[in-house]
Design an enzyme around this catalytic site. Structure first.
Site, PDB file in Angstrom:
ATOM      1  N   ASN A   1       7.096  20.171  -4.376  1.00  0.00           N
ATOM      2  CA  ASN A   1       7.812  19.212  -3.524  1.00  0.00           C
ATOM      3  C   ASN A   1       9.269  19.300  -3.977  1.00  0.00           C
ATOM      4  OD1 ASN A   1       5.515  18.298  -2.150  1.00  0.00           O
ATOM      5  ND2 ASN A   1       5.020  16.878  -3.809  1.00  0.00           N
TER       6      ASN A   1
ATOM      7  N   GLU B   1       2.065  18.136   3.806  1.00  0.00           N
ATOM      8  CA  GLU B   1       2.303  16.777   3.312  1.00  0.00           C
ATOM      9  C   GLU B   1       3.755  16.347   3.526  1.00  0.00           C
ATOM     10  OE1 GLU B   1       0.754  16.897  -0.768  1.00  0.00           O
ATOM     11  OE2 GLU B   1      -1.181  16.230  -0.007  1.00  0.00           O
TER      12      GLU B   1
ATOM     13  N   ARG C   1     -10.239  18.321   7.539  1.00  0.00           N
ATOM     14  CA  ARG C   1      -9.189  18.805   6.632  1.00  0.00           C
ATOM     15  C   ARG C   1      -9.615  20.088   5.914  1.00  0.00           C
ATOM     16  NH1 ARG C   1      -6.457  15.519   1.498  1.00  0.00           N
ATOM     17  NH2 ARG C   1      -5.765  17.391   0.412  1.00  0.00           N
TER      18      ARG C   1
ATOM     19  N   ASP D   1      -8.688  19.874  -2.251  1.00  0.00           N
ATOM     20  CA  ASP D   1      -7.558  19.629  -3.152  1.00  0.00           C
ATOM     21  C   ASP D   1      -7.994  19.393  -4.593  1.00  0.00           C
ATOM     22  OD1 ASP D   1      -5.158  19.063  -4.254  1.00  0.00           O
ATOM     23  OD2 ASP D   1      -4.886  17.108  -3.316  1.00  0.00           O
TER      24      ASP D   1
ATOM     25  N   GLU E   1      -5.294  15.921 -12.556  1.00  0.00           N
ATOM     26  CA  GLU E   1      -5.028  14.859 -11.589  1.00  0.00           C
ATOM     27  C   GLU E   1      -6.302  14.127 -11.177  1.00  0.00           C
ATOM     28  OE1 GLU E   1      -3.192  16.290  -7.981  1.00  0.00           O
ATOM     29  OE2 GLU E   1      -3.386  14.354  -6.968  1.00  0.00           O
TER      30      GLU E   1
HETATM   31  C1  GCV Z   1       2.744  18.432  -5.526  1.00  0.00           C
HETATM   32  C2  GCV Z   1      -2.014  16.785  -3.916  1.00  0.00           C
HETATM   33  C3  GCV Z   1      -1.310  16.012  -5.006  1.00  0.00           C
HETATM   34  C4  GCV Z   1       0.198  16.066  -4.823  1.00  0.00           C
HETATM   35  C5  GCV Z   1       0.640  17.545  -4.795  1.00  0.00           C
HETATM   36  C6  GCV Z   1      -0.118  18.245  -3.665  1.00  0.00           C
HETATM   37  C7  GCV Z   1       0.205  19.717  -3.630  1.00  0.00           C
HETATM   38  O1  GCV Z   1      -1.852  16.153  -2.706  1.00  0.00           O
HETATM   39  O2  GCV Z   1      -1.763  14.685  -5.014  1.00  0.00           O
HETATM   40  O3  GCV Z   1       0.813  15.392  -5.892  1.00  0.00           O
HETATM   41  O4  GCV Z   1       2.024  17.645  -4.606  1.00  0.00           O
HETATM   42  O5  GCV Z   1      -1.503  18.109  -3.870  1.00  0.00           O
HETATM   43  O6  GCV Z   1      -0.536  20.482  -4.236  1.00  0.00           O
HETATM   44  O7  GCV Z   1       1.191  20.108  -3.025  1.00  0.00           O
END
Ligand code: GCV
Length: 691
Positions: free
Chosen positions: A194, A275, A319, A348, A376
């Site tokens: 991001n 996203e 998704r 994810d 995560e």
């Molecule tokens: C960096 C998930 C995570 C996000 C991450 C995203 C991605 O949605 O919660 O924090 O963003 O994956 O891999 O781009």
């Protein structure tokens, strides 16, 4: 407890305390590189013409400082030695020769020899060992932001001290480079996918240059994540359309500027139209248009584009199907210096996912796996979950492409004409003293490097060598802890999301359960009920041919196997099927009973991890022992929290009791539903606030 038992416990505690006191206090900062420095340097000679590189000097110094054997060591770069970062180590009498076609290969040989020393695998006379890596690019992805925060980071702040750079170089950079080189990691993306446009400003690039210079002697090339709209946001152009001549010119100039500063710059990682990030689709262009424009600009400099396939929209389509739907039609459209980076599973980084169907579906495209080292979705830096087991599960999975090829074979281009291979891991590193928050989570950084180097290594082998080097080679520690590490992924899946359940986490921070979370106005695909689909009929997401048809994205026979509730592997049952509560599973129990028993089993095993760790007290220094004990205790409480939340919540739909032989829940569902954890960047103090 009898008085004899009490006395025994007392004696054991005293002995344990005395031993722990004798073990030197350790803070975990040395990672797996805990060799003791020699009082007098070992005899090491560099042979051949390439004597002068800094990399060879490092290899020489490492061996002079830490090699304890009687043998003389001779290092050489020579054309008849293995290439592509590979090396040969040969013992002839009292001489050990370490050779490679490149100086970095010699450095890898040095670390391999030291690892053998640490793990007791010394070379016999006449023995030759040759190694070369499974993947060309073995790359960490940092999700670190320019303000020092780390997205999904649980180990303090970023190790990149942008405020101090380029003037001041933190000693962490060199230590980081050394640790990575010791396991063969040869590339790093410094910033978050991001990405902020400011990462490409002249000021930031000079800071990046300083980091690159520190990492270079250890064979680590620097990459950057880029924001696709940078020409607009930083360059002031009215558009970032990849087919616009001015946009291409802007990128060309920027890339030239980068290479003037960093001649061996690796390239870009791009999260586009995902996203909410900008991307080529904002201008009606495809992912291939976007990736190829950047690839063309980077190609003259030898740079690479890693283009992520992590894309999904809040549409009606499942998704899990969307990345495949968007990318497969583009197969064959990407330039040779583009690699499409695919998360291991279709959703994810969930506790357990089937492999992404994109592996084996794009034979004319370079595809690379992306794994998440940072936990995560697996208890963050609190729970001990050894991920090599999970990654092996993915790498060894048969995609059935062309009659049969594993994910590893497909991504190492064993079955296609493509050449550039890569594997990425989202880093779990921060500036906390032990790097990863949890001492045992260092194993995942280590394992990632080792699996990039050789995807055939077993999880057991990696766990053993990690434990031997990082803690002690005492078998009374290594054997039981190895068992614990090897079980840990399955145990976490059992107490969090067994049988294919997924994404039933607390909103946003993803620590702890919230299968009930249904925030009003929120995208449905960001909420647990979208994934578990619990109702009075049953549980799970119907991805069969009569459901979302995700099964058809897999090659036969997998599509048919997954499609049939009777042949679908039970660990993926609720991933692919909406299963009636009374569906009878292979053990003769119903789905509902199995669900409950699995949650209970997971919680029981997590509690046993804590007991086992207590028994390890004599073998671990006091500091790491205490820090890990706190975490194991919290992990077992969390497992009960997960169990009680999920069993009681799903009971509302199943309308069946939790089996009578399961113990009474510790928590009331209502209390758990009212509890809200407020965490941004996890600290140890947050542990006290949990149920
Ligand atoms: C960096 C998930 C995570 C996000 C991450 C995203 C991605 O949605 O919660 O924090 O963003 O994956 O891999 O781009």
């Amino acid at each position: 407890m009898t008085s004899v038992q009490l006395m025994m416990r007392y004696v054991l505690t005293v002995v344990g305390l005395a031993l722990a006191f004798l073990l030197r206090a350790e803070d975990g900062h040395r990672l797996w590189l805990r060799m003791e420095r020699n009082a007098a340097p070992a005899e090491v000679r560099v042979a051949g013409p390439a004597k002068k590189t800094v990399t060879l000097a490092i290899a020489r110094e490492e061996l002079a400082d830490f090699w304890k054997g009687e043998e003389r060591l001779v290092l050489s770069v020579s054309d008849d030695a293995p290439g592509r970062d590979g090396f040969r180590i040969r013992r002839r009498g009292q001489e050990i020769q370490l050779s490679s076609a490149s100086d970095i290969g010699v450095l890898y040989a040095a670390y391999a020899l030291l690892r053998r020393q640490q793990t007791g695998q010394l070379l016999s006379d006449g023995q030759t060992v040759e190694e070369s890596p499974s993947y060309d690019l073995r790359i960490l992805n940092h999700w670190d932001n320019p303000d020092g925060t780390v997205e999904r980071g649980y180990a303090g702040r970023s190790i990149w001290k942008w405020d101090e750079l380029p003037g001041k170089l933190s000693p962490l950079y060199r230590e980081y480079a050394r640790a990575n080189a010791s396991v063969g990691i040869n590339a790093t993306v410094l910033n978050n996918v991001n990405a902020k446009a400011e990462m490409l400003s002249g000021d930031m690039l000079r800071k990046v240059m300083a980091i690159a210079a520190t990492l270079r002697p250890y064979g680590i090339r620097v990459f950057l994540s880029v924001n696709f709209a940078t020409p607009k946001l930083l360059g002031g152009l009215p558009t970032a359309d990849p087919l616009d001549a001015e946009v291409r010119k802007w990128w060309t100039g920027k890339v030239e500027e980068i290479y003037r500063l960093i001649p061996d710059f690796g390239g870009f990682l791009v999260k586009a139209n995902s996203e909410g990030t900008p991307g080529p689709q904002d201008y009606g262009r495809t992912h291939a248009d976007g990736a190829n424009m950047l690839a063309d600009v980077l190609a003259p400099h030898g740079g690479v584009v890693m283009w992520r396939a992590f894309v999904y929209q809040p549409s009606n389509s499942d998704r899990a199907c969307q990345a495949y739907e968007e990318f497969v039609p583009l197969d064959g459209c990407f330039r040779d210096n583009v690699i499409v980076q695919v998360k291991n599973g279709p959703i994810d980084f969930q506790p357990r996912e089937p492999f992404s169907p994109l592996f084996g579906a794009m034979p004319h495209t370079q595809i690379m796996p992306e794994f998440q080292i940072t936990q995560e979705y697996l208890g963050q830096s609190i729970h001990t979950v050894f991920l090599a087991t999970m990654w092996k599960d993915c790498l060894d999975a048969d995609t059935y492409y062309d009659g049969g090829a594993t994910v590893a074979a497909v991504t190492q281009h064993k079955v296609s004409e493509k050449s550039l291979s890569a594997m990425a891991g989202v880093s779990n590193i921060g500036d906390t003293v032990n790097w990863t928050g949890n001492d045992m989570a260092q194993a995942n950084w280590y394992a990632f490097g080792r699996l990039c180097w050789n995807s055939h290594y077993t999880a057991r082998q990696i766990a053993e060598e990690f434990l031997q080097q990082t803690f002690t080679d005492d078998e009374r520690f290594v054997a039981p802890m190895c068992q614990l590490l090897l079980r840990s992924w399955n145990v976490a899946v059992d107490y969090m999301m067994p049988m294919g359940l997924h994404h039933i986490f607390a909103f946003s921070h993803h620590y702890g359960p919230e299968p009930w979370c249904n925030l009003e106005g929120m995208r449905p695909d960001w909420l647990p009920p979208y994934y578990h689909q619990a109702d009075s009929a049953g549980l799970g997401f119907d991805r069969t041919r009569s459901g979302s048809d995700a099964v058809s994205q897999y090659h036969e026979p997998l599509a048919t196997i997954y499609n049939d509730v009777h042949t679908c592997p039970e660990e993926y049952l609720l991933w692919f099927h909406h299963v009636p509560w009374d569906f009878v599973m292979s053990d003769g129990l119903t789905m509902w009973e199995n669900l409950c028993y699995t949650y209970y089993r997971g919680a029981e095993e997590a509690a046993r991890f804590t007991d086992l760790w207590r028994e390890m007290r004599p073998y671990v220094d006091a500091e790491r022992y205490a820090a890990m004990l706190k975490r194991f205790e919290r992990q077992s409480k969390d497992a009960v929290w997960w169990r009680d939340a999920c069993a009681q919540y799903f009971a509302r739909f199943s309308a069946r009791p939790i089996p009578a032989d399961c113990t009474k829940p510790v928590h009331l569902l209502q209390d758990l539903m009212e509890f809200h954890l407020d965490i941004d960047n996890y600290t140890a103090a947050d542990m006290e606030k949990l149920p």
